[in-house]
Design an enzyme around this catalytic site. Structure first.
Site, PDB file in Angstrom:
ATOM      1  CE  LYS A 152      11.378  -4.007  -4.672  1.00 54.96           C
ATOM      2  NZ  LYS A 152      12.533  -4.680  -4.023  1.00 54.96           N
ATOM      3  N   GLY A 153       6.032  -4.656  -2.399  1.00 53.15           N
ATOM      4  CA  GLY A 153       5.078  -4.059  -1.458  1.00 53.15           C
ATOM      5  C   GLY A 153       5.487  -4.230  -0.010  1.00 53.15           C
ATOM      6  N   GLY A 154       6.379  -5.197   0.246  1.00 51.48           N
ATOM      7  CA  GLY A 154       6.807  -5.497   1.607  1.00 51.48           C
ATOM      8  C   GLY A 154       6.511  -6.929   2.014  1.00 51.48           C
TER       9      GLY A 154
ATOM     10  CB  SER B 142      10.239   0.122  -5.136  1.00 48.48           C
ATOM     11  OG  SER B 142      10.961  -0.876  -4.446  1.00 48.48           O
TER      12      SER B 142
ATOM     13  CE  LYS C 116      13.814  -8.095  -0.108  1.00 44.13           C
ATOM     14  NZ  LYS C 116      12.898  -8.236  -1.254  1.00 44.13           N
TER      15      LYS C 116
ATOM     16  CB  THR D 211      19.373   5.036  -2.720  1.00 45.33           C
ATOM     17  OG1 THR D 211      19.949   4.868  -1.418  1.00 45.33           O
ATOM     18  CG2 THR D 211      19.079   6.512  -2.955  1.00 45.33           C
ATOM     19  CG  HIS D 212      13.347   4.467  -4.731  1.00 47.40           C
ATOM     20  ND1 HIS D 212      12.000   4.604  -4.427  1.00 47.40           N
ATOM     21  CD2 HIS D 212      13.672   3.191  -4.393  1.00 47.40           C
ATOM     22  CE1 HIS D 212      11.539   3.470  -3.942  1.00 47.40           C
ATOM     23  NE2 HIS D 212      12.531   2.606  -3.909  1.00 47.40           N
TER      24      HIS D 212
END
EC number: 2.8.2.-
Length: 370
Positions: A126-128, A215, A332, A335-336
């Site tokens: 979940k870092g990209g 996330s 990806k 919404t959190h």
């Protein structure tokens, strides 16, 4: 009579030079053809059309290709790289511990071979990492497997031959890559990767550990709506505000602790730390750093990106075989959920000393505590 004899002699002897000439021409053509075949087999003939095998590799995020205008050689490379799994294997082990495989006709003709990776995106979840991999695939000198192999954490017993067979075929000068974010937090991964290649280039995409944890929870919540709340999972005891570091969503963000394990096997110069936040605000800048780290020409630039306001992150302007823009999938940019701000603040306090140590270890300030 002498004239008749001379005429007859001339008639008899006339075909002789023509026959010799024909044999000479045939021998010369045969010699030239042999030299041409040898030249091609030596991987020096780049104009001879090779066999193109149709097929596609399994990819999670969709294959991307750039419109870079590099000429016919680049286009030909791309066509030749789309081979079926198991075709065009090389005898080159690509690293210690790997077995040998038979050389195919495609390899002899310089159409590429499967190699063990020279660079791996090892984290973090979940870092990209997916965005980074998809952006890098735009570069014509990077070939990456789409799905996460999980070789060094879940499939190590299957061996290097199995691992290499997952990789796409590459030509000389191209880099083979893969990404599995769980490697960064897997205790055995550094030693195993070092055993394969001590020169491995490692890439870690890091993100504010608090945002990353939320996330991570959001992703799990989308699959299991019945899980407890983020707040209840964060604390061992809510009254004492004691953080539960055994919860993976919290534990992954203690970057300094995990990095210590990697530095036992790799020098800090072999690890590139990419900012997940700057991947959103300045993707071309971060990609420039990655291309430099990999020793590649800076081909991926601002012209390849546009910002998608709906998703809230950059997307590529073109996808393979299409003139339409390409964004990462619907999984990806979720919404959190709303998290209690007191819990968020407590997490920030918990992570602060670990962040400071991580900044010192990497020589980079990611600004998570500003």
């Amino acid at each position: 009579m002498p004239r008749a004899t001379m005429a007859l002699g001339a008639t008899i002897s006339e075909p002789l030079p023509r026959s010799i000439f024909k044999k000479f021409v045939l021998m010369l053509c045969s010699l030239l053809m042999s030299l041409y075949v040898f030249y091609c087999l030596a991987d020096r003939c780049h104009t001879m059309p090779g066999p193109i095998i149709g097929g596609s590799e399994e990819e999670e995020g969709g294959s991307l290709v750039s419109e870079l205008g590099q000429g016919q050689s680049v286009k030909r490379k791309r066509l030749l790289q789309r081979g079926q799994p198991g075709i065009g294997r090389s005898m080159a082990p690509g690293g210690s511990g790997a077995g040998s495989e038979p050389v195919s006709t495609l390899t002899l003709l310089g159409e590429g071979s499967k190699k063990l990776p020279q660079a791996i995106i090892i984290g973090v979840k979940k870092g990209g990492t997916r965005a980074l991999l998809e952006f890098l695939r735009v570069h014509p000198d990077i070939r990456a497997v789409g799905a996460e192999p999980h070789f060094f954490d879940r499939n190590y017993e299957k061996g290097f031959d199995w691992y290499r067979d997952l990789m796409p075929r590459t030509l000389d000068g191209q880099i083979t890559m893969e990404k599995t974010p769980s490697y960064f937090v897997t205790k055995e991964a550094p030693a195993r990767i070092s055993a394969m290649s001590k020169d491995m280039k490692l890439i870690v995409v890091v993100r504010d550990p608090v945002t990353r944890a939320i996330s991570d929870y959001t992703q799990t919540l989308s699959k299991r709506p019945d899980i407890p709340t983020f707040e209840s999972l964060t604390f061992k005891n809510r009254t004492t505000s004691l953080i539960d570091t055994s919860w993976s969503a919290i534990q992954i963000g203690i970057y300094a602790k995990h990095l210590e394990n990697w530095l036992l096997y790799f020098p800090i110069g072999q690890i590139l730390f990419v900012s997940g936040e700057r991947m959103i605000t300045d993707p071309a800048g971060e990609l420039g750093r990655v291309q430099d780290f990999l020793g590649l020409k800076r081909i991926i630039t601002d012209k390849h990106f546009y910002f998608n306001q709906t998703k809230g992150f950059p997307c590529l302007k073109k996808a393979e075989g299409s003139s339409k823009p390409h964004c990462l999938g619907k999984t990806k940019g979720r919404t959190h959920p709303n998290i209690d701000q007191e819990v968020v603040q407590r997490l920030r306090e918990f992570y602060r000393p670990f962040n400071m140590k991580f900044y010192q270890m990497t020589g980079l300030n990611f600004g998570w505590d500003n």
